[in-house]
Design a protein around this motif. Structure first.
Motif, PDB file in Angstrom:
ATOM      1  N   LYS A   1      43.403  27.953  23.912  1.00  0.00           N
ATOM      2  CA  LYS A   1      44.121  29.045  24.577  1.00  0.00           C
ATOM      3  C   LYS A   1      43.508  29.372  25.931  1.00  0.00           C
ATOM      4  O   LYS A   1      44.137  30.013  26.767  1.00  0.00           O
ATOM      5  CB  LYS A   1      44.116  30.290  23.680  1.00  0.00           C
ATOM      6  CG  LYS A   1      44.979  30.126  22.443  1.00  0.00           C
ATOM      7  CD  LYS A   1      45.110  31.414  21.666  1.00  0.00           C
ATOM      8  CE  LYS A   1      43.811  31.759  20.941  1.00  0.00           C
ATOM      9  NZ  LYS A   1      43.972  32.956  20.066  1.00  0.00           N
TER      10      LYS A   1
ATOM     11  N   GLU B   1      48.330  26.049  27.838  1.00  0.00           N
ATOM     12  CA  GLU B   1      49.213  27.205  27.740  1.00  0.00           C
ATOM     13  C   GLU B   1      50.522  26.970  28.491  1.00  0.00           C
ATOM     14  O   GLU B   1      51.596  27.392  28.052  1.00  0.00           O
ATOM     15  CB  GLU B   1      48.504  28.450  28.281  1.00  0.00           C
ATOM     16  CG  GLU B   1      47.384  28.974  27.382  1.00  0.00           C
ATOM     17  CD  GLU B   1      47.915  29.627  26.122  1.00  0.00           C
ATOM     18  OE1 GLU B   1      48.420  30.766  26.177  1.00  0.00           O
ATOM     19  OE2 GLU B   1      47.844  28.979  25.045  1.00  0.00           O
TER      20      GLU B   1
ATOM     21  N   MET C   1      54.406  27.148  26.994  1.00  0.00           N
ATOM     22  CA  MET C   1      55.493  27.920  27.599  1.00  0.00           C
ATOM     23  C   MET C   1      56.675  27.007  27.967  1.00  0.00           C
ATOM     24  O   MET C   1      57.839  27.422  27.893  1.00  0.00           O
ATOM     25  CB  MET C   1      54.997  28.636  28.852  1.00  0.00           C
ATOM     26  CG  MET C   1      53.987  29.744  28.582  1.00  0.00           C
ATOM     27  SD  MET C   1      54.633  31.025  27.470  1.00  0.00           S
ATOM     28  CE  MET C   1      53.707  30.680  25.953  1.00  0.00           C
TER      29      MET C   1
ATOM     30  N   TRP D   1      58.906  26.572  25.000  1.00  0.00           N
ATOM     31  CA  TRP D   1      59.788  27.714  24.744  1.00  0.00           C
ATOM     32  C   TRP D   1      60.958  27.747  25.727  1.00  0.00           C
ATOM     33  O   TRP D   1      62.111  27.898  25.334  1.00  0.00           O
ATOM     34  CB  TRP D   1      58.984  29.022  24.832  1.00  0.00           C
ATOM     35  CG  TRP D   1      59.858  30.228  24.629  1.00  0.00           C
ATOM     36  CD1 TRP D   1      60.474  30.980  25.589  1.00  0.00           C
ATOM     37  CD2 TRP D   1      60.247  30.796  23.386  1.00  0.00           C
ATOM     38  NE1 TRP D   1      61.238  31.985  25.034  1.00  0.00           N
ATOM     39  CE2 TRP D   1      61.111  31.889  23.663  1.00  0.00           C
ATOM     40  CE3 TRP D   1      59.963  30.492  22.043  1.00  0.00           C
ATOM     41  CZ2 TRP D   1      61.673  32.678  22.653  1.00  0.00           C
ATOM     42  CZ3 TRP D   1      60.526  31.284  21.052  1.00  0.00           C
ATOM     43  CH2 TRP D   1      61.371  32.355  21.357  1.00  0.00           C
TER      44      TRP D   1
ATOM     45  N   SER E   1      55.908  38.305  24.122  1.00  0.00           N
ATOM     46  CA  SER E   1      54.452  38.281  24.326  1.00  0.00           C
ATOM     47  C   SER E   1      53.921  36.933  23.870  1.00  0.00           C
ATOM     48  O   SER E   1      54.591  36.193  23.163  1.00  0.00           O
ATOM     49  CB  SER E   1      53.760  39.421  23.559  1.00  0.00           C
ATOM     50  OG  SER E   1      53.964  39.264  22.159  1.00  0.00           O
ATOM     51  N   ARG E   2      52.686  36.629  24.317  1.00  0.00           N
ATOM     52  CA  ARG E   2      52.071  35.332  23.969  1.00  0.00           C
ATOM     53  C   ARG E   2      51.935  35.204  22.456  1.00  0.00           C
ATOM     54  O   ARG E   2      52.180  34.137  21.892  1.00  0.00           O
ATOM     55  CB  ARG E   2      50.707  35.235  24.674  1.00  0.00           C
ATOM     56  CG  ARG E   2      49.801  34.131  24.177  1.00  0.00           C
ATOM     57  CD  ARG E   2      50.403  32.743  24.417  1.00  0.00           C
ATOM     58  NE  ARG E   2      49.507  31.720  23.912  1.00  0.00           N
ATOM     59  CZ  ARG E   2      49.384  31.409  22.630  1.00  0.00           C
ATOM     60  NH1 ARG E   2      50.121  32.027  21.711  1.00  0.00           N
ATOM     61  NH2 ARG E   2      48.561  30.450  22.247  1.00  0.00           N
TER      62      ARG E   2
ATOM     63  N   SER F   1      53.602  36.363  19.180  1.00  0.00           N
ATOM     64  CA  SER F   1      54.866  37.023  18.849  1.00  0.00           C
ATOM     65  C   SER F   1      55.496  36.399  17.614  1.00  0.00           C
ATOM     66  O   SER F   1      55.278  35.211  17.311  1.00  0.00           O
ATOM     67  CB  SER F   1      55.820  36.917  20.040  1.00  0.00           C
ATOM     68  OG  SER F   1      57.117  37.341  19.699  1.00  0.00           O
TER      69      SER F   1
ATOM     70  N   TRP G   1      57.814  33.027  17.762  1.00  0.00           N
ATOM     71  CA  TRP G   1      57.384  31.629  17.578  1.00  0.00           C
ATOM     72  C   TRP G   1      57.838  31.073  16.222  1.00  0.00           C
ATOM     73  O   TRP G   1      58.010  29.861  16.077  1.00  0.00           O
ATOM     74  CB  TRP G   1      55.869  31.519  17.689  1.00  0.00           C
ATOM     75  CG  TRP G   1      55.344  31.726  19.091  1.00  0.00           C
ATOM     76  CD1 TRP G   1      54.573  32.753  19.535  1.00  0.00           C
ATOM     77  CD2 TRP G   1      55.555  30.866  20.213  1.00  0.00           C
ATOM     78  NE1 TRP G   1      54.297  32.607  20.869  1.00  0.00           N
ATOM     79  CE2 TRP G   1      54.891  31.437  21.314  1.00  0.00           C
ATOM     80  CE3 TRP G   1      56.256  29.675  20.411  1.00  0.00           C
ATOM     81  CZ2 TRP G   1      54.892  30.879  22.581  1.00  0.00           C
ATOM     82  CZ3 TRP G   1      56.246  29.104  21.664  1.00  0.00           C
ATOM     83  CH2 TRP G   1      55.588  29.696  22.737  1.00  0.00           C
TER      84      TRP G   1
ATOM     85  N   ASP H   1      50.970  32.892  16.341  1.00  0.00           N
ATOM     86  CA  ASP H   1      50.234  32.176  17.396  1.00  0.00           C
ATOM     87  C   ASP H   1      50.292  30.670  17.100  1.00  0.00           C
ATOM     88  O   ASP H   1      49.626  30.196  16.173  1.00  0.00           O
ATOM     89  CB  ASP H   1      48.783  32.648  17.450  1.00  0.00           C
ATOM     90  CG  ASP H   1      48.042  32.063  18.639  1.00  0.00           C
ATOM     91  OD1 ASP H   1      48.635  31.219  19.357  1.00  0.00           O
ATOM     92  OD2 ASP H   1      46.874  32.449  18.860  1.00  0.00           O
TER      93      ASP H   1
END
Length: 516
Positions: free
Chosen positions: A420, A426, A430, A433, A444-445, A447, A450, A459
């Motif tokens: 992370k 990271e 993203m 997504w 949020s990172r 969430s 996911w 996470d």
């Protein structure tokens, strides 16, 4: 190689790709015969259209791109008479001197009167005096510049060049004359050959010898000693200086000579940057004959392999050629990948070998960038087509080498744990997504969203333990290349039941099964 071939009253334009260098005369003749529906190949031969010279293994350099040949039955090709000169390109036969007085033979003593000898077949006397001289033979002069002097009394040649002149016609050494006056007849000029690197290099400025000198250089550079002597004489620079004026097969012979020297790394690392730049430009020229392109590719591969930073130097030099072009990786690789679609197998082979050479010299952190550019250029589709075609054993070997490089990257990525703290890792997450849900904002990172993608918790970092970042690479690949199918699969799992397997986790586990 494009040839214009005439047979009887028909003329055809034929494209011939030599399977070997120098070309195989038998193969060339057979392929031309097939074009004219001729099956008895051995009964036919090729001649030049200018002076009817019979094409043989000793003068294959006459067959050049764009030349005009004539296909004839062997029975119709006149054979030269014994002792007569045969006109060949770049040679001339010299008639015996008609000014030298020749005494008549003394008559044999006999009680019976001896009739006068016939004019056509005089009877030689047993004395050592010379026989009557015959009428002077016609002088055969080639239309090309003669590489040798025509004086019957003396001649000069470049050191190490043999066969450039005819023997002195006044010489009496050798075999016994078979007819009166045979001592003064000339013999056919021997084929020009070069016995040393020095003799070939010294002939490069002679227009009548240049092509043949370049042709023979490849055979003179078969051992390390000759190659070192070639470098000491600045042979690469001398050949490069000639290249501005070379085309077709002559250019191919020049490149093959350099390629022969590059079988030794000490020669390869000495290639001047000016030559490397020239080769990079030439591989992008679609108008060159195949033998030039494939040899350029092979020399560049040797350079990339022999130099410690050969791969980097190639791309740096290419960038200097195209300073306004961004992304030198993509542009140079685009030129090389275009050659994978060539109709010539040797070009396909050498193009893939050059790609493998650059991959072998790339650092581990560079491999990701290189393979990413290659994937953008759709290399996998091109390689799949090669594999499905009737490829040679050597080409299949290069395909295997490419797969090994790709597998090494997979193992490398598999061993890189997701972190992370890594901005690159990271950013990839993203990307997964936004590719899957471009219109849905991630709140949020960490969430619950996911879980919609099929991760087990809030996470995703905890789910990549088994396959490292390579598991994430594969999920991104599916999302980018099979977007609709991936979204449909995810949407069907929104109301996931207990027995349903989360999509993202399933993808990571499938990746692990294939790698192991």
């Amino acid at each position: 190689m494009k040839l214009s071939v005439q047979f009887n009253d028909k003329t055809k334009q034929i494209t011939y790709e030599p399977a070997s260098d120098p070309l195989d005369l038998r193969d060339l003749t057979q392929r031309i015969c097939i074009q004219f529906s001729i099956t008895s190949f051995s009964d036919y031969a090729l001649t030049t259209s200018t002076n009817g010279t019979l094409i043989e293994r000793s003068n294959l350099f006459l067959v050049t791109d764009g030349c005009h040949l004539i296909l004839k039955p062997r029975s119709t090709i006149p054979q030269p008479a014994t002792g007569q000169s045969v006109p060949t390109l770049g040679s001339s036969s010299v008639a015996p001197s008609a000014t030298t007085p020749t005494p008549k033979p003394a008559p044999m003593p006999s009680a019976v009167p001896t009739p006068a000898p016939s004019v056509t077949t005089p009877k030689p006397a047993p004395t050592p005096s010379p026989a009557p001289a015959p009428a002077p033979a016609p002088v055969h002069t080639s239309t090309s510049p003669s590489p040798m002097p025509t004086s019957p009394q003396s001649h000069t040649t470049s050191p190490g060049v043999t066969g450039a002149t005819s023997p002195n016609p006044m010489s009496t050494s050798g075999s016994t004359p078979t007819s009166p006056g045979a001592q003064q007849q000339t013999t056919s000029p021997m084929p020009i050959t070069f016995t040393s690197v020095e003799s070939a290099l010294s002939s490069l400025n002679d227009l009548s010898l240049k092509k043949k000198a370049l042709f023979h250089l490849k055979d003179l550079l078969k051992d390390e000693t000759s190659t070192r002597r070639f470098l000491e004489k600045d042979g690469i620079r001398l050949i490069e200086e000639q290249m501005n004026d070379l085309t077709g097969n002559t250019m191919a012979y020049a490149l093959i000579a350099i390629h022969s020297a590059c079988q030794y790394d000490f020669a390869t690392v000495s290639l001047p940057m000016t030559l490397v730049k020239r080769l990079l430009v030439m591989i992008a020229d679609p108008n060159l004959i195949p033998s030039i392109t494939k040899t350029c590719l092979s020399i560049l591969t040797q350079y990339c392999t022999a130099k410690p930073n050969g791969q980097r130097e190639l791309f740096d030099q290419y960038l200097k050629l195209t300073p306004a072009t961004s992304g030198q990786y993509q542009t140079l690789y685009a030129n090389i990948l275009a050659l994978l679609s060539s109709s010539t197998v040797d070009i396909q082979l050498n193009a893939l070998a050059l790609i493998n050479g650059t991959l072998a010299k790339s650092q581990s952190d560079e491999l990701i960038t290189v393979f990413s550019k290659l994937d953008e250029l759709d290399i996998n589709t091109k390689l799949r087509r090669l594999y499905e075609s009737n490829v040679s054993h050597e080409l299949k070997k290069q395909l295997y080498v490419y797969q090994k490089h790709k597998l090494s990257l997979i193992k490398q990525r598999k061993n890189v744990s997701y972190s992370k703290e890594s901005q690159d890792h990271e950013a990839l997450l993203m990307k997964l997504w936004t590719t899957t849900f471009p219109s849905v904002k991630l709140e949020s990172r960490v969430s619950e969203q996911w879980k919609i993608l099929g991760f087990q918790g809030t996470d995703p970092a905890t789910d990549f333990r088994g396959m490292g970042v390579f598991g994430l690479d594969n999920l991104i690949y599916i999302a980018e290349n099979h977007t609709e199918q991936f979204r449909k699969l995810i949407s069907s799992q929104v109301e996931r039941k207990e027995r349903d397997y989360p999509v993202a986790v399933a993808g990571i586990n499938l990746t692990q099964m294939h790698v192991l």
